[in-house]
Structure formats: structure tokens, C-alpha cells
Design an enzyme around this catalytic site. Structure first.
Site: not given
Ligand code: NI
Length: 167
Positions: A46, A51, A91-92, A133-134, A137
Site C-alpha cells: 500500500g 508518502q 510501512c515503506l 493504515h493508508e 497517512h
Molecule cells: Ni505506511
């Protein structure tokens, strides 16, 4: 298409609140394609526009094993959430850190696709957790900010150490 630069925690730009998309134009389609390519290349399941330092309400998700089920959510809104899930998240923007966060198990969202068509999506398990989660963000919240102050301090110390070692 292009691979975009992913902001790393604790970059303050991760805390900006994303604006709703108002115009569904070519630049939005390009953003969605670039975000998908960036997510697949990372690889991740995701990615939120926040991000990649674009503060618009755009999310791409693909939790399939074959990496062939891209979900694009523009201006997502939660219509219904129920149950409890405790899947370990990563998370990236926070590489190497994994934590279980309390989330809803089932989620119903309303969103637009990249062409501006509204739809509703019902999800559960990993997909539901990933969407939550996204969406965090987009509100400027990184998943570890659900944890206690003490756990967050430990994570920040670990990240600082990783940065020193890679420098
Ligand atoms: Ni993330």
C-alpha cells in the site's frame, strides 16, 4: 511512469493533512500510475500520496499474492467499520519496523476511482487493515503513532541508529 521518492519517518512532511481531489485530470492519472509503480517496485502492499510528498487524498493498495489486484481509492471515506483485527503492520516510510496495531476487521469505504467514478468497497482482514493504515497517512498519521510514547521513543532510537550505520 516513474518511481517516486518515498519520504522516511520522521520527515515532518508525513504529518501534512491531504486535501481532497477536486479535478480528475491527466495529472491525477499519472500520479496514480507512478504511485502504483513505486509501490510494486518497493515492494509494498500500500502507498498513500502523502508518502511521496503529494498531499492529496489518493491511495493505492494491492494485497494479492500475484500483485495483480490494484485498488485505487481517491477521497476515501469510511462508511462502516466493525470487529477487531491485529495484523502486524509495516510501512515503506518506516523501513524495518513492524508492529501490531488495533484496527477494525471489516471496513466499508466509499471512494472515487481515478476517472472520478464513485464506488463502495467492502473489505476484511489484510485489505481492510491496509486501507485503514493508508487512510491514516492521508490524515498525517504514521502507524507507529498509535503506539505508546515509550514504544515510539524506542523506535525513533532504532531508526536513528540505522541511519548512523548506513551513513
Ligand atoms: Ni505506511
Amino acid at each position: 511512469m516513474a518511481i517516486l521518492n518515498i519520504l522516511l519517518y520522521p520527515d515532518a512532511r508525513l504529518h501534512k493533512v491531504a486535501e481532497p481531489v477536486k479535478v480528475f485530470d491527466e495529472s491525477l492519472k499519472r500520479l496514480v500510475s507512478d504511485m502504483a509503480q513505486t509501490m510494486y517496485a518497493a515492494p509494498g502492499i500500500g502507498l498513500a500520496a502523502s508518502q511521496v510528498d503529494v498531499h492529496k487524498q489518493v491511495i493505492v493498495v494491492d494485497v494479492s499474492e500475484r500483485r495483480d489486484s490494484l485498488v485505487v481509492l481517491v477521497n476515501p471515506e469510511i462508511l462502516d467499520a466493525s470487529g477487531n483485527s491485529d495484523i502486524e503492520e509495516g510501512c515503506l516510510s518506516v523501513p524495518g519496523i513492524y508492529h501490531t496495531i488495533e484496527r477494525a476487521e471489516r471496513l466499508k469505504v466509499r471512494a472515487f476511482d481515478r476517472n472520478g467514478n464513485a464506488f463502495t468497497l467492502e473489505s476484511q482482514g489484510l485489505l481492510a487493515v491496509c486501507i485503514q493504515h493508508e487512510m491514516d497517512h492521508l490524515r498525517g498519521k504514521v502507524f507507529i503513532e498509535h503506539l505508546s510514547q515509550l514504544k515510539r521513543q524506542r523506535i525513533r532510537a532504532r531508526i536513528a541508529k540505522q541511519l548512523r550505520q548506513s551513513a
